[in-house]
Design a protein around this motif. Structure first.
Motif, PDB file in Angstrom:
ATOM      1  N   SER A 192       0.759  -1.099   0.085  1.00 30.60           N
ATOM      2  CA  SER A 192       0.180  -0.071   0.135  1.00 30.60           C
ATOM      3  C   SER A 192       0.719   1.347   0.081  1.00 30.60           C
ATOM      4  O   SER A 192       0.290   2.454  -0.251  1.00 30.60           O
ATOM      5  N   ASP A 193       2.159   1.065   0.206  1.00 29.90           N
ATOM      6  CA  ASP A 193       3.097   2.119   0.112  1.00 29.90           C
ATOM      7  C   ASP A 193       4.105   2.283  -0.972  1.00 29.90           C
ATOM      8  O   ASP A 193       4.648   1.204  -1.323  1.00 29.90           O
ATOM      9  N   ARG A 194       3.880   3.353  -1.803  1.00 25.79           N
ATOM     10  CA  ARG A 194       4.606   3.428  -3.150  1.00 25.79           C
ATOM     11  C   ARG A 194       5.889   3.088  -2.938  1.00 25.79           C
ATOM     12  O   ARG A 194       6.762   2.802  -3.890  1.00 25.79           O
ATOM     13  N   LYS A 195       6.703   3.672  -1.598  1.00 27.28           N
ATOM     14  CA  LYS A 195       8.295   3.208  -1.584  1.00 27.28           C
ATOM     15  C   LYS A 195       8.451   1.620  -1.660  1.00 27.28           C
ATOM     16  O   LYS A 195       9.517   1.494  -2.155  1.00 27.28           O
ATOM     17  N   GLU A 196       7.578   0.916  -1.358  1.00 31.28           N
ATOM     18  CA  GLU A 196       7.860  -0.738  -1.468  1.00 31.28           C
ATOM     19  C   GLU A 196       7.547  -0.971  -2.903  1.00 31.28           C
ATOM     20  O   GLU A 196       7.875  -2.385  -3.208  1.00 31.28           O
ATOM     21  N   LEU A 197       7.128  -0.290  -3.802  1.00 31.80           N
ATOM     22  CA  LEU A 197       7.049  -0.583  -5.160  1.00 31.80           C
ATOM     23  C   LEU A 197       8.539  -0.292  -5.960  1.00 31.80           C
ATOM     24  O   LEU A 197       8.438  -0.658  -7.009  1.00 31.80           O
ATOM     25  N   GLU A 198       9.185   0.485  -5.144  1.00 30.35           N
ATOM     26  CA  GLU A 198      10.725   0.662  -5.919  1.00 30.35           C
ATOM     27  C   GLU A 198      11.260  -0.667  -6.313  1.00 30.35           C
ATOM     28  O   GLU A 198      11.285  -1.737  -5.694  1.00 30.35           O
ATOM     29  N   GLU A 199      11.772  -0.647  -7.448  1.00 30.32           N
ATOM     30  CA  GLU A 199      12.213  -1.740  -8.296  1.00 30.32           C
ATOM     31  C   GLU A 199      13.515  -2.428  -7.591  1.00 30.32           C
ATOM     32  O   GLU A 199      13.460  -3.613  -7.342  1.00 30.32           O
ATOM     33  N   ASP A 200      14.388  -1.564  -7.019  1.00 27.10           N
ATOM     34  CA  ASP A 200      15.460  -2.093  -6.087  1.00 27.10           C
ATOM     35  C   ASP A 200      15.165  -2.831  -5.010  1.00 27.10           C
ATOM     36  O   ASP A 200      15.517  -3.926  -4.519  1.00 27.10           O
ATOM     37  N   PHE A 201      14.066  -2.344  -4.354  1.00 26.03           N
ATOM     38  CA  PHE A 201      13.191  -3.155  -3.225  1.00 26.03           C
ATOM     39  C   PHE A 201      12.806  -4.489  -3.414  1.00 26.03           C
ATOM     40  O   PHE A 201      13.076  -5.285  -2.929  1.00 26.03           O
ATOM     41  N   ILE A 202      12.015  -4.376  -4.501  1.00 30.09           N
ATOM     42  CA  ILE A 202      11.358  -5.665  -5.109  1.00 30.09           C
ATOM     43  C   ILE A 202      12.535  -6.792  -5.467  1.00 30.09           C
ATOM     44  O   ILE A 202      12.280  -8.012  -4.980  1.00 30.09           O
ATOM     45  N   LYS A 203      13.654  -6.345  -6.118  1.00 30.13           N
ATOM     46  CA  LYS A 203      14.735  -7.248  -6.554  1.00 30.13           C
ATOM     47  C   LYS A 203      15.501  -7.731  -5.282  1.00 30.13           C
ATOM     48  O   LYS A 203      15.859  -8.894  -5.193  1.00 30.13           O
ATOM     49  N   SER A 204      15.720  -7.123  -4.329  1.00 30.41           N
ATOM     50  CA  SER A 204      16.405  -7.495  -2.965  1.00 30.41           C
ATOM     51  C   SER A 204      15.573  -8.485  -2.467  1.00 30.41           C
ATOM     52  O   SER A 204      16.099  -9.484  -2.038  1.00 30.41           O
ATOM     53  N   GLU A 205      14.205  -8.422  -2.290  1.00 30.69           N
ATOM     54  CA  GLU A 205      13.502  -9.290  -1.985  1.00 30.69           C
ATOM     55  C   GLU A 205      13.310 -10.463  -2.542  1.00 30.69           C
ATOM     56  O   GLU A 205      13.412 -11.535  -1.933  1.00 30.69           O
ATOM     57  N   LEU A 206      13.444 -10.473  -3.821  1.00 24.55           N
ATOM     58  CA  LEU A 206      13.424 -11.779  -4.643  1.00 24.55           C
ATOM     59  C   LEU A 206      14.817 -12.339  -4.866  1.00 24.55           C
ATOM     60  O   LEU A 206      14.802 -13.863  -4.592  1.00 24.55           O
ATOM     61  N   LYS A 207      15.995 -11.812  -4.429  1.00 26.69           N
ATOM     62  CA  LYS A 207      17.002 -12.481  -4.155  1.00 26.69           C
ATOM     63  C   LYS A 207      16.759 -13.134  -2.868  1.00 26.69           C
ATOM     64  O   LYS A 207      17.680 -14.262  -2.587  1.00 26.69           O
ATOM     65  N   LYS A 208      16.483 -12.533  -1.645  1.00 19.09           N
ATOM     66  CA  LYS A 208      16.187 -13.164  -0.358  1.00 19.09           C
ATOM     67  C   LYS A 208      15.479 -14.420  -0.678  1.00 19.09           C
ATOM     68  O   LYS A 208      15.670 -15.413   0.148  1.00 19.09           O
ATOM     69  N   ALA A 209      14.466 -14.665  -1.642  1.00 20.31           N
ATOM     70  CA  ALA A 209      13.631 -15.551  -1.755  1.00 20.31           C
ATOM     71  C   ALA A 209      14.292 -17.057  -2.191  1.00 20.31           C
ATOM     72  O   ALA A 209      13.665 -18.023  -1.850  1.00 20.31           O
ATOM     73  N   GLY A 210      15.341 -16.704  -2.745  1.00 23.04           N
ATOM     74  CA  GLY A 210      16.041 -17.874  -2.965  1.00 23.04           C
ATOM     75  C   GLY A 210      17.180 -17.760  -4.162  1.00 23.04           C
ATOM     76  O   GLY A 210      17.082 -16.684  -4.956  1.00 23.04           O
ATOM     77  N   GLY A 211      18.134 -18.416  -4.295  1.00 22.36           N
ATOM     78  CA  GLY A 211      19.361 -18.184  -5.127  1.00 22.36           C
ATOM     79  C   GLY A 211      20.401 -17.510  -4.656  1.00 22.36           C
ATOM     80  O   GLY A 211      20.326 -16.911  -3.662  1.00 22.36           O
ATOM     81  N   ALA A 212      21.663 -18.045  -4.911  1.00 19.85           N
ATOM     82  CA  ALA A 212      23.035 -17.506  -4.455  1.00 19.85           C
ATOM     83  C   ALA A 212      23.121 -16.147  -5.040  1.00 19.85           C
ATOM     84  O   ALA A 212      22.633 -15.638  -6.166  1.00 19.85           O
ATOM     85  N   ASN A 213      23.497 -15.089  -4.412  1.00 20.22           N
ATOM     86  CA  ASN A 213      23.938 -13.701  -4.776  1.00 20.22           C
ATOM     87  C   ASN A 213      25.507 -13.746  -5.286  1.00 20.22           C
ATOM     88  O   ASN A 213      26.398 -13.787  -4.480  1.00 20.22           O
ATOM     89  N   TYR A 214      25.514 -13.556  -6.346  1.00 21.32           N
ATOM     90  CA  TYR A 214      26.939 -13.333  -7.070  1.00 21.32           C
ATOM     91  C   TYR A 214      27.463 -11.869  -7.457  1.00 21.32           C
ATOM     92  O   TYR A 214      28.293 -11.514  -8.224  1.00 21.32           O
ATOM     93  N   ASP A 215      26.663 -11.010  -6.961  1.00 22.19           N
ATOM     94  CA  ASP A 215      26.749  -9.566  -7.690  1.00 22.19           C
ATOM     95  C   ASP A 215      28.052  -8.804  -6.912  1.00 22.19           C
ATOM     96  O   ASP A 215      28.624  -8.201  -7.758  1.00 22.19           O
ATOM     97  N   ALA A 216      28.805  -9.438  -5.948  1.00 22.75           N
ATOM     98  CA  ALA A 216      30.097  -8.881  -5.550  1.00 22.75           C
ATOM     99  C   ALA A 216      31.233  -9.556  -6.399  1.00 22.75           C
ATOM    100  O   ALA A 216      32.318  -8.882  -6.295  1.00 22.75           O
ATOM    101  N   GLN A 217      30.890 -10.472  -7.010  1.00 27.95           N
ATOM    102  CA  GLN A 217      31.893 -11.116  -7.987  1.00 27.95           C
ATOM    103  C   GLN A 217      32.311 -10.420  -9.262  1.00 27.95           C
ATOM    104  O   GLN A 217      31.122 -10.043  -9.859  1.00 27.95           O
ATOM    105  N   THR A 218      33.109 -10.557  -9.965  1.00 24.31           N
ATOM    106  CA  THR A 218      33.630  -9.993 -11.006  1.00 24.31           C
ATOM    107  C   THR A 218      34.357 -11.036 -11.888  1.00 24.31           C
ATOM    108  O   THR A 218      34.832 -11.961 -11.534  1.00 24.31           O
ATOM    109  N   GLU A 219      34.375 -10.905 -13.387  1.00 25.65           N
ATOM    110  CA  GLU A 219      35.025 -12.054 -14.130  1.00 25.65           C
ATOM    111  C   GLU A 219      36.249 -11.427 -14.379  1.00 25.65           C
ATOM    112  O   GLU A 219      36.660 -10.308 -14.193  1.00 25.65           O
TER     113      GLU A 219
END
Length: 219
Positions: A192-219
């Motif tokens: 109900s709060d538009r702040k919670e609709l922010e794309e970064d917030f949704i993506k961070s919650e999806l990452k918590k929902a499952g799967g490894a996070n390799y964002d800190a790694q580089t090739e």
């Protein structure tokens, strides 16, 4: 012999034509008291008119003709159904990685849930979420890291701040109909709060929902 014109003898009949005295009036006999079982029942106390009942919208005594135009009392209060065929087509469009459409909304058309708007930019979806509406949305997010990119899906229920309490309650029940079509998603949100609709917030919650996070790694 004497002539006939002598005075009437005492005790003889009164001469014809003389007024007669009325007979004495008898007193009416006293009535005996009436048995109780013959007495009429007492009158019930007068009934007071009950105050008019209030409708969910808070307006007392709204007539049925007017309730039809009142969202909490009219179509919104009816049993909700869903256009499964149309909603499933919109759902599959978002699930297709080759499609440019990444979000679709499901909105109310009277008492029926139907596909609403759709688009290729997430910010366009946020603009659909105003304070006076409620809707459901199926959104595809591209999450990734240095090793891979993949799609994750979210089911979002938006309830604006100005939505009535009755409609809020029905939204939770109606979501079960949407889930009969939208069956594959990583996480669901009720916002109900538009702040919670922010794309970064949704993506961070999806990452918590499952799967490894390799964002800190580089090739």
């Amino acid at each position: 012999m004497g002539g006939g014109g002598g005075a009437a003898r005492p005790g003889s009949r009164r001469a014809l034509g003389a007024p007669s005295e009325p007979p004495p009036r008898s007193e009416p006999a006293a009535r005996s008291p009436q048995p109780a079982w013959l007495s009429p029942p007492p009158r019930p106390p007068a009934l007071r008119a009950s105050p008019p009942r209030s409708d969910p919208c808070g307006r007392p005594g709204v007539r049925s003709v007017l309730r039809a135009a009142c969202p909490p009392c009219g179509p919104a209060a009816m049993a909700t159904k869903i256009d499964k065929e149309a909603c499933r087509a919109a759902y599959n469009l978002v699930r297709d990685d080759g499609s440019a459409v990444i979000w679709v909304t499901f909105k109310y058309d009277g008492s029926t849930i139907v596909p609403g708007e759709q688009g290729a930019e997430y910010q366009d979806f946020i603009q659909q979420c105003t304070d006076d509406i409620r809707l459901f949305a199926f959104v595809r997010f591209t999450t990734g890291d240095a090793m891979s990119k993949r799609s994750k899906f979210a089911l979002i229920t938006w309830i604006g701040e100005n939505v009535s309490g009755l409609q809020r309650a029905k939204t939770g029940t109606d979501k079960t109909l949407v889930k009969e079509v939208v069956q594959n998603f990583a996480k669901e949100f009720v916002i109900s709060d538009r702040k919670e609709l922010e794309e970064d917030f949704i993506k961070s919650e999806l990452k918590k929902a499952g799967g490894a996070n390799y964002d800190a790694q580089t090739e």
